[in-house]
Design a protein around this motif. Structure first.
Motif, mmCIF file in Angstrom:
data_model
loop_
_atom_site.group_PDB
_atom_site.id
_atom_site.type_symbol
_atom_site.label_atom_id
_atom_site.label_comp_id
_atom_site.label_asym_id
_atom_site.label_seq_id
_atom_site.Cartn_x
_atom_site.Cartn_y
_atom_site.Cartn_z
ATOM 1 N N PRO A 1 0.949 -1.171 0.039
ATOM 2 C CA PRO A 1 0.247 -0.179 -0.273
ATOM 3 C C PRO A 1 0.696 1.120 -0.010
ATOM 4 C CG PRO A 1 -0.835 -1.615 1.550
ATOM 5 C CD PRO A 1 0.519 -2.122 1.025
ATOM 6 N N PHE A 2 0.364 2.170 -0.628
ATOM 7 C CA PHE A 2 1.060 3.647 -0.807
ATOM 8 C C PHE A 2 2.413 3.610 -1.345
ATOM 9 C CE2 PHE A 2 -1.571 3.165 3.016
ATOM 10 C CZ PHE A 2 -2.972 3.856 2.621
ATOM 11 N N ASP A 3 2.880 2.727 -2.343
ATOM 12 C CA ASP A 3 3.878 2.395 -2.917
ATOM 13 C C ASP A 3 4.289 3.837 -4.086
ATOM 14 O OD1 ASP A 3 6.299 1.914 -4.215
ATOM 15 O OD2 ASP A 3 6.107 -0.356 -4.350
ATOM 16 N N PRO A 4 5.150 4.613 -3.745
ATOM 17 C CA PRO A 4 5.259 5.692 -4.676
ATOM 18 C C PRO A 4 5.704 5.039 -6.073
ATOM 19 C CG PRO A 4 7.203 5.820 -2.914
ATOM 20 C CD PRO A 4 5.997 4.762 -2.537
ATOM 21 N N ASP A 5 6.406 4.111 -6.246
ATOM 22 C CA ASP A 5 6.833 3.474 -7.306
ATOM 23 C C ASP A 5 5.486 3.144 -8.393
ATOM 24 O OD1 ASP A 5 9.561 4.132 -7.081
ATOM 25 O OD2 ASP A 5 10.076 2.448 -5.773
ATOM 26 N N LEU A 6 4.679 2.795 -7.565
ATOM 27 C CA LEU A 6 3.568 2.139 -8.277
ATOM 28 C C LEU A 6 3.130 3.438 -9.244
ATOM 29 C CD1 LEU A 6 1.112 0.311 -9.117
ATOM 30 C CD2 LEU A 6 -0.175 0.989 -7.015
ATOM 31 N N ARG A 7 3.052 4.695 -8.891
ATOM 32 C CA ARG A 7 2.492 5.631 -9.700
ATOM 33 C C ARG A 7 3.412 5.976 -10.970
ATOM 34 N NH1 ARG A 7 0.211 4.611 -4.618
ATOM 35 N NH2 ARG A 7 -1.615 5.995 -4.468
ATOM 36 N N ARG A 8 4.932 5.621 -10.746
ATOM 37 C CA ARG A 8 6.002 5.703 -11.593
ATOM 38 C C ARG A 8 5.611 4.594 -12.494
ATOM 39 N NH1 ARG A 8 11.024 4.996 -9.509
ATOM 40 N NH2 ARG A 8 11.772 5.138 -11.643
ATOM 41 N N PHE A 9 5.317 3.560 -12.060
ATOM 42 C CA PHE A 9 5.243 2.206 -13.112
ATOM 43 C C PHE A 9 3.690 2.416 -13.906
ATOM 44 C CE2 PHE A 9 3.274 -1.904 -14.158
ATOM 45 C CZ PHE A 9 4.319 -2.530 -14.705
ATOM 46 N N ILE A 10 2.687 2.789 -13.263
ATOM 47 C CA ILE A 10 1.373 3.140 -14.154
ATOM 48 C C ILE A 10 1.746 4.063 -15.394
ATOM 49 C CG2 ILE A 10 -0.644 4.085 -14.076
ATOM 50 C CD1 ILE A 10 -0.963 3.154 -10.817
ATOM 51 N N ALA A 11 2.543 5.133 -14.910
ATOM 52 C CA ALA A 11 2.672 6.193 -16.239
ATOM 53 C C ALA A 11 3.790 5.485 -17.216
ATOM 54 C CB ALA A 11 3.290 7.515 -15.209
ATOM 55 N N THR A 12 4.802 4.830 -16.769
ATOM 56 C CA THR A 12 5.589 4.239 -17.614
ATOM 57 C C THR A 12 5.159 3.274 -18.515
ATOM 58 O OG1 THR A 12 7.316 4.720 -16.233
ATOM 59 C CG2 THR A 12 7.846 3.155 -17.786
ATOM 60 N N TYR A 13 4.288 2.150 -17.843
ATOM 61 C CA TYR A 13 3.503 1.311 -18.621
ATOM 62 C C TYR A 13 2.696 1.739 -19.550
ATOM 63 C CZ TYR A 13 0.391 -2.718 -19.391
ATOM 64 O OH TYR A 13 -0.381 -3.784 -19.926
ATOM 65 N N ARG A 14 1.680 2.703 -19.292
ATOM 66 C CA ARG A 14 0.835 3.365 -20.470
ATOM 67 C C ARG A 14 1.668 4.148 -21.264
ATOM 68 N NH1 ARG A 14 -3.734 5.013 -15.722
ATOM 69 N NH2 ARG A 14 -4.513 2.735 -15.277
ATOM 70 N N GLU A 15 2.613 4.498 -21.182
ATOM 71 C CA GLU A 15 3.464 5.044 -22.275
ATOM 72 C C GLU A 15 3.973 4.317 -23.233
ATOM 73 O OE1 GLU A 15 6.193 7.549 -20.257
ATOM 74 O OE2 GLU A 15 5.049 9.175 -19.524
ATOM 75 N N GLN A 16 4.209 2.980 -22.925
ATOM 76 C CA GLN A 16 4.789 2.089 -23.708
ATOM 77 C C GLN A 16 3.762 1.073 -24.353
ATOM 78 O OE1 GLN A 16 5.449 -1.788 -23.053
ATOM 79 N NE2 GLN A 16 3.603 -1.265 -21.985
ATOM 80 N N LYS A 17 4.128 0.397 -25.435
ATOM 81 C CA LYS A 17 3.142 -0.333 -26.360
ATOM 82 C C LYS A 17 3.598 -1.877 -26.447
ATOM 83 C CE LYS A 17 0.683 3.197 -27.268
ATOM 84 N NZ LYS A 17 -0.369 3.607 -26.415
ATOM 85 N N LYS A 18 4.925 -2.067 -26.009
ATOM 86 C CA LYS A 18 5.257 -3.615 -26.323
ATOM 87 C C LYS A 18 5.170 -4.698 -25.214
ATOM 88 C CE LYS A 18 9.415 -1.761 -29.008
ATOM 89 N NZ LYS A 18 10.942 -2.004 -28.961
ATOM 90 N N THR A 19 4.572 -4.182 -24.062
ATOM 91 C CA THR A 19 4.457 -5.226 -23.176
ATOM 92 C C THR A 19 3.094 -5.088 -22.381
ATOM 93 O OG1 THR A 19 6.893 -4.981 -22.334
ATOM 94 C CG2 THR A 19 5.294 -6.046 -20.838
ATOM 95 N N LYS A 20 2.716 -6.305 -22.330
ATOM 96 C CA LYS A 20 1.081 -6.650 -21.676
ATOM 97 C C LYS A 20 1.455 -7.029 -20.196
ATOM 98 C CE LYS A 20 -0.899 -5.350 -25.209
ATOM 99 N NZ LYS A 20 -1.401 -4.186 -25.335
ATOM 100 N N VAL A 21 0.910 -6.477 -19.340
ATOM 101 C CA VAL A 21 1.078 -6.773 -17.727
ATOM 102 C C VAL A 21 -0.182 -7.548 -17.202
ATOM 103 C CG1 VAL A 21 1.448 -6.050 -15.354
ATOM 104 C CG2 VAL A 21 2.611 -4.960 -17.289
ATOM 105 N N VAL A 22 0.116 -8.682 -16.730
ATOM 106 C CA VAL A 22 -0.922 -9.402 -15.987
ATOM 107 C C VAL A 22 -0.326 -9.806 -14.593
ATOM 108 C CG1 VAL A 22 -1.748 -10.414 -18.310
ATOM 109 C CG2 VAL A 22 0.083 -11.700 -16.786
ATOM 110 N N LEU A 23 -1.554 -10.076 -13.857
ATOM 111 C CA LEU A 23 -1.304 -10.451 -12.320
ATOM 112 C C LEU A 23 -1.533 -11.781 -11.875
ATOM 113 C CD1 LEU A 23 -0.833 -8.152 -9.868
ATOM 114 C CD2 LEU A 23 -1.433 -7.164 -12.234
ATOM 115 N N GLY A 24 -1.001 -12.239 -10.821
ATOM 116 C CA GLY A 24 -0.873 -13.580 -10.622
ATOM 117 C C GLY A 24 -1.915 -14.345 -9.806
ATOM 118 N N TYR A 25 -3.233 -13.504 -10.011
ATOM 119 C CA TYR A 25 -4.378 -14.019 -9.284
ATOM 120 C C TYR A 25 -5.067 -15.315 -10.014
ATOM 121 C CZ TYR A 25 -4.437 -9.625 -6.399
ATOM 122 O OH TYR A 25 -4.180 -8.994 -5.422
#
Length: 355
Positions: free
Chosen positions: A104-128
């Motif tokens: 919770p409240f990881d500042p790097d998550l916001r950085r990751f969201i922005a970086t992920y949405r800017e790129q087009k090559k990689t798809k992200v999935v979760l381990g649920y």
């Protein structure tokens, strides 16, 4: 298919074995040589019968970056985002992140969201991965067919005493030896058993109940030595349809209870993990008729194999990553619930805060 798995712990072993069942080339990376040795000599051969000598075990300095089709990060949540940001630079086709997405409240998550949405090559999935198994797929089909009429409410529980986790991690003496004993690192009942929140979200959408909008939470916080974690996390959730549901996650119940029930106007559907000696049970009844019971034979490693089959379908463009039950967006939504709960513990029906 070349796969890199970061983390040689329990999850890393499951991911490696499932990947090898797919026939993929697997490299497991860990900063701790002892963890790599433990994987080769203890965890993998004990769990799966024998060590697979085709799996390559290396420390980070000995692996070439940028040469993998998929990267899977099975580390503790509080270090995952920094590794995920580095993984995006390698541009794999798929980046799989274990659950929960982060702490919770990881500042790097916001950085990751922005970086992920800017790129087009990689798809992200979760381990649920529970959302991908045949039993939950059966529940989802029954809901879509409206076998039980209009859905009135949904309950999901993942209640499992610590001992099950520590049996899978015998090198740990207790919660404070790991992130599991610290809610701020993504541990505790709310983080570790967030499969329940994820299943609630997925099945609510499948049932046409919409997305979650408001949350009332109760978190039982324990402080033992250095550890600080929630032993019980209870959530009452309001959906955009106006319907209410409930999720309970804990690390105290023994024997384990992993269960869900959907109540409709003309019947119910119920799932019970390990409800039969050979696997899971799905029960349902409509219009007051007899209860039908279906058994789905499986073991825990099979859940990870189903996840790999699903990822292959994404790679083959049979499924859009954004439409997947384990989409990045679904994992982010779980984090929004967790952050809302921890920002406002033990308060009633607050709007779920967006990240």
């Amino acid at each position: 298919m070349k796969v890199k798995i970061i983390g040689a712990g329990s999850i890393g072993n499951h991911l490696a074995q499932a990947s090898r069942r797919m026939g993929w080339n697997v490299v497991v990376v860990d900063t701790d040589p002892a963890a790599l040795r433990r994987m080769r000599e203890e965890i993998y051969p004990v769990r799966y019968g024998a060590w697979d000598s085709t799996i390559t075990l290396v420390t980070p300095d000995k692996v070439k970056k940028g040469s993998f089709d998929m990267i899977m990060i099975g580390t503790p949540p509080h270090v995952r985002m920094k590794l995920a940001l580095e993984a995006l630079k390698e541009a794999p086709k798929i980046l799989q992140l274990e659950k929960p997405l982060t702490m919770p409240f990881d500042p790097d998550l916001r950085r990751f969201i922005a970086t992920y949405r800017e790129q087009k090559k990689t798809k992200v999935v979760l381990g649920y991965d529970h959302a991908l198994g045949k039993p939950i797929a059966r529940v989802a089909r029954l809901l879509k067919k409206k076998v039980i009429g209009e859905v009135l409410t949904l309950d999901v529980e993942f209640r499992e005493h610590w001992q099950g986790i520590f049996k899978a991690h015998p090198w740990l003496s207790g919660p404070e030896d790991t992130y599991l004993g610290f809610w701020k690192k993504g541990g505790g009942a709310s983080g570790e058993h967030s499969h329940a929140l994820h299943l609630f979200q997925y099945l609510a959408k499948e049932a046409g109940l919409g997305s979650w909008t408001k949350l009332a939470s109760a978190l039982k916080v324990e402080k033992k030595g250095k550890a600080e974690y929630d032993s019980i996390a209870a959530f009452t959730i309001e959906l955009s349809s106006g319907k209410l549901g409930r999720v309970v996650q804990d690390v105290v119940m023994l024997p384990t209870r992993k269960w869900l029930r959907v109540q409709g106007t003309s019947g119910f559907v119920e799932w019970l993990a390990n409800g039969h000696p050979t696997g899971d049970i799905v029960r349902f009844s409509k219009n007051g008729g007899p209860v039908r019971e279906e058994v789905f034979a499986k073991k825990r490693p099979d859940d990870f194999y189903e996840e790999m089959l699903h990822i292959q379908d994404i790679l083959d463009k049979k499924i859009k990553a954004s439409d997947s039950p384990i989409s990045f967006e679904s994992g982010l939504a779980v984090m929004e619930v967790l952050e809302t709960a921890w920002k406002n513990p033990n308060q009633s029906f607050l709007p779920i805060r967006k990240i």
